[in-house]
Design an enzyme around this catalytic site. Structure first.
Site, PDB file in Angstrom:
ATOM      1  N   SER A 567       0.842  -1.186   0.000  1.00  0.00           N
ATOM      2  CA  SER A 567       0.000   0.000   0.000  1.00  0.00           C
ATOM      3  C   SER A 567       0.887   1.250   0.000  1.00  0.00           C
ATOM      4  O   SER A 567       1.637   1.467  -0.945  1.00  0.00           O
ATOM      5  CB  SER A 567      -0.958  -0.037   1.194  1.00  0.00           C
ATOM      6  OG  SER A 567      -1.985   0.906   1.030  1.00  0.00           O
ATOM      7  N   ASP A 642      -9.105  -5.175  -6.029  1.00  0.00           N
ATOM      8  CA  ASP A 642      -8.809  -4.207  -4.968  1.00  0.00           C
ATOM      9  C   ASP A 642      -9.693  -2.975  -5.166  1.00  0.00           C
ATOM     10  O   ASP A 642      -9.549  -2.263  -6.161  1.00  0.00           O
ATOM     11  CB  ASP A 642      -7.330  -3.845  -5.031  1.00  0.00           C
ATOM     12  CG  ASP A 642      -6.850  -3.007  -3.849  1.00  0.00           C
ATOM     13  OD1 ASP A 642      -7.689  -2.365  -3.199  1.00  0.00           O
ATOM     14  OD2 ASP A 642      -5.632  -3.008  -3.595  1.00  0.00           O
ATOM     15  N   HIS A 674      -7.488  -5.478  -1.334  1.00  0.00           N
ATOM     16  CA  HIS A 674      -6.299  -4.748  -0.874  1.00  0.00           C
ATOM     17  C   HIS A 674      -5.498  -5.571   0.127  1.00  0.00           C
ATOM     18  O   HIS A 674      -4.268  -5.529   0.120  1.00  0.00           O
ATOM     19  CB  HIS A 674      -6.723  -3.418  -0.256  1.00  0.00           C
ATOM     20  CG  HIS A 674      -5.587  -2.465  -0.073  1.00  0.00           C
ATOM     21  ND1 HIS A 674      -4.746  -2.103  -1.112  1.00  0.00           N
ATOM     22  CD2 HIS A 674      -5.127  -1.804   1.014  1.00  0.00           C
ATOM     23  CE1 HIS A 674      -3.833  -1.253  -0.670  1.00  0.00           C
ATOM     24  NE2 HIS A 674      -4.043  -1.058   0.607  1.00  0.00           N
TER      25      HIS A 674
END
Length: 714
Positions: A567, A642, A674
């Site tokens: 991320s 995601d 995610h």
């Protein structure tokens, strides 16, 4: 990590409920422990949907927003104001009720629920189904009576009683409706997202393929329109609270007032002004005060309305998050705490003793401890009384009256231990550690400090070293997150049992984790100055400076460094490969943010403003324009569905690499979002990442290791 979690006291404080597994798995049940006799019983076990693939879409998305990784029973709450000891669990779209310690039973009339809550006295229950809010009376035996629909205008892009994506993902508000203290009214969020264009996500691996639609707000574009409505349960009359919200504002917090109604916080879109409004059960609204902060205001859950109407609040006015007391009219009476440390949680307000129990970083940012301070303190207290003893990380849940608390404690060398304690010390042990470092076959990371790139600021670091001493410094792998609202280095067992890092260390690498400037709970200046209007530059400078210092100590070979993260850490990984190619031999990025103009509005605008008012910041913080600078081997891993950091980020970066005639390795996970989940997915992702990094660093893998080739260029 098999210690009880999500612990709570019963209303009378004589029992504790919690979630735990019985077999060392992550399949949780709801349990109750009577503190007097020590009897422990299961209130609700996992009865369905015990596999990721069988979960409802509402549950899947809720787990993404809350970062929930366990399965089974993962959500419950205890009625606040009833001596009946009522517990409500929400599992697989159905509500289960337990009365006075008896096993929980399903409410047969309800299913496919998106959210459900008991009234404080457990005489009523409310739920959301299909985006509409409903309520009913609850009989003593758990049956429904007098069901009524409280809203009736849900539709495509319109919901009632649910938190919108931005509220749940970026503002930490996961609830969408709130009972009044007497159970006579409900305040609920009415969310209209119809002006936000649908964002389509393709499930290409599904058979047949299908589309998933989300309303996703991009920086500078339209935000959801949110109203707070109040419905009277007796007659169904509904009011819209006059909160003075303008387009783009956020419904940030709703706090139940024990005197009736709610205290509501409205955050401006630029996140520099927070207005507090008292809303009555008839929908009347009166603004009490406004907070202004630069360069932004951090939200918290530290607001309490006391029995006499006064308001306990936290503020970063001093540069550190501290407690303050306000009058019922919102006027500031006095500040209660002070110093270069921050309050991270309020455990309880003991109004009989005029004391606040709170958790803070007073003794060390690496630790969390429970402290107390008097509500009547004449001046801010910089050295409050500490109530927890063991050095390390204390997670505390207090009883309603604040006379006792549950302390879940761990450190890098000690697995979690859970005890019930009061001001005189431990009362009862709920859980003893079931694992030790020796039994697992790992070592605790070394906690140390390094100096930031400014040559002044102290940073916290953790080092996982190779098992065997070497004649020369080992190669290093930098595991990075580095983004705002994060702290990754802590004197906590969770840091130690991150087994991916432990394995890489056992293979012969020094694994490094460093909290750079811009991370959380070190004060606003430490957090904000580094990242305001430009992301990635200072954070990367600090990471490199830390590596240099560790190399100077002989702990790592500066010529053999790789980097990995997910991320924001994926963004940092690729930025390091592009901007410091001479320092990093290889990188592995999971779900990286590539272009901040393609991330969501609430997060990105907090730090960068909008693309229109800060075009240079967006350009310099993004990675697309720097793609041609990639020199070393890079592996990008991304879930194809995601809904947070869209796969579009990675695809656009690949396009930029193609334009520059550069290749990187790509590993896609068709059903992943995610957060990577599921044994097969995690095994495939982690194995390939380790092979890639070790191959680039020249670290041999064991003969028993099987999988893809270790050549990072393959």
């Amino acid at each position: 990590m098999d210690a009880p979690t999500k612990l709570a006291f019963s209303f009378d404080g004589r029992a504790v409920t919690f979630l735990a597994a019985t077999d060392g798995s992550n399949l949780l049940s709801l349990w109750r422990l009577d503190l007097a006799g020590g009897a422990r019983r299961e209130l609700l076990g996992p009865v369905a949907a015990t596999d990721e693939a069988t979960l409802r879409i509402d549950d899947v998305l809720r787990r993404e927003r809350t970062r929930e990784r366990a399965l089974g029973v993962t959500d419950y709450h205890v009625a606040d104001l009833t001596e009946r000891d009522v517990v409500l669990a929400h599992f697989d779209g159905r509500p289960y009720l337990s009365f006075n310690g008896r096993p929980a039973a399903v409410i047969d009339a309800l299913d496919d629920l998106q959210e459900v809550r008991l009234a404080p006295d457990a005489r009523r229950i409310a739920w959301v189904r299909g985006g509409e809010l409903f309520a009913a009376d609850l009989t003593p035996d758990g049956a429904l009576a007098g069901t009524r629909q409280c809203s009736n205008d849900a539709g495509d892009g319109v919901t009632n009683g649910l938190a919108d994506y931005l509220a749940a993902e970026e503002l930490g508000r996961h609830r969408g409706f709130w009972w009044s203290v007497d159970g006579g009214a409900i305040a609920y969020a009415h969310v209209d997202e119809r002006e936000i264009p649908p964002f389509l996500i393709q499930h290409l691996a599904a058979d047949p393929p299908r589309l998933e639609t989300h309303r996703y707000s991009f920086p500078g574009a339209t935000n959801p329109t949110v109203e707070l409505r109040v419905v009277s349960i007796a007659d169904g009359q509904t009011f819209t609270a006059a909160l003075g919200m303008v387009p783009g504002d956020y419904l940030a917090r709703v706090v139940t007032d024990p005197g009736g109604g709610w205290l509501v916080a409205i955050l401006g879109r630029d996140q520099r002004r927070l207005r507090w409004v008292r809303v009555g059960s008839d929908g009347t609204a009166a603004e009490l005060w406004a907070e202004v902060g630069e360069p932004w205001l951090n939200l918290d859950d530290h607001t309490r309305v006391l029995g006499d109407g006064r308001i306990l609040r936290a503020s970063e006015t001093s540069g550190y998050r501290h407690l303050e007391l306000r009058g019922a009219d919102g006027s500031l009476e006095r500040r209660l705490t002070d110093g270069p440390w921050v309050v991270t949680d309020i455990a309880a307000v003991d109004e009989q003793r005029d004391e606040i129990l709170f958790v803070a970083t007073r003794d060390s940012v690496l630790e969390r401890h429970l402290y107390r301070v008097s509500l009547d303190a004449p001046r801010p207290v910089s050295a409050p009384d500490r109530l927890t003893a063991e050095p390390g990380w204390h997670e505390v849940v207090a009883s309603r009256d604040g006379t006792r608390w549950i302390d879940r404690w761990s450190s890098v060398s000690s697995a979690p231990r859970v005890v019930v304690a009061d001001r005189d010390g431990p009362i009862q042990v709920l859980h003893e550690p079931s694992a030790s470092l020796a039994e697992i076959g790992i070592r605790a990371p070394i906690l140390t400090t390094v100096t930031a790139a400014d040559g002044i600021t102290e940073l916290q670091a953790a080092i996982y070293g190779p098992d065997a001493p070497a004649s020369e410094p080992p190669p290093g792998v930098l595991w990075v997150y580095g983004g705002p609202h994060s702290q990754k280095v802590a004197d906590s067992w969770e840091l130690t049992v991150t087994l991916w890092r432990q394995l890489v260390a056992q293979l012969g690498c020094a694994v490094m984790v460093i909290d750079n400037r811009g991370t959380f709970d070190r004060g606003l200046a430490f957090e904000a100055a580094a990242v305001h209007r430009r992301l990635g530059r200072v954070e990367l400078d600090d990471q490199v400076a830390a590596i240099d210092e560790l190399a100077a100590r002989g702990l790592v070979d500066p010529a053999r460094i790789a980097i990995t993260g997910d991320s924001y850490g994926g963004f940092m990984t690729i930025r390091a490969m592009l901007c410091r190619p001479e320092r990093f031999r290889a990188g592995v990025a999971w779900a990286p943010v590539i272009d901040w103009a393609s991330y969501d509005s609430a997060y990105t605008e907090r730090y960068l403003g909008t693309p229109r008012d800060n075009p240079d910041g967006y350009r310099d913080s993004g990675l697309l324009e720097h793609a041609a600078r990639l020199a070393g081997p890079l592996l990008i891993q991304h879930g194809m569905v995601d809904e947070n950091v869209h796969l579009r980020h990675t695809i656009r970066f690949l396009g930029a690499l193609n334009e520059a005639g550069i290749a990187c390795e790509l590993q896609l996970f068709p059903g992943s979002r995610h957060a990577a989940r599921g044994t097969a997915t995690l095994r495939s992702r982690d194995r390939r990442a380790i092979e890639f990094l070790c191959g680039a660093l020249g670290v041999p893998l064991p003969a028993a290791w099987t999988g893809l080739a270790t050549d990072p260029h393959r």
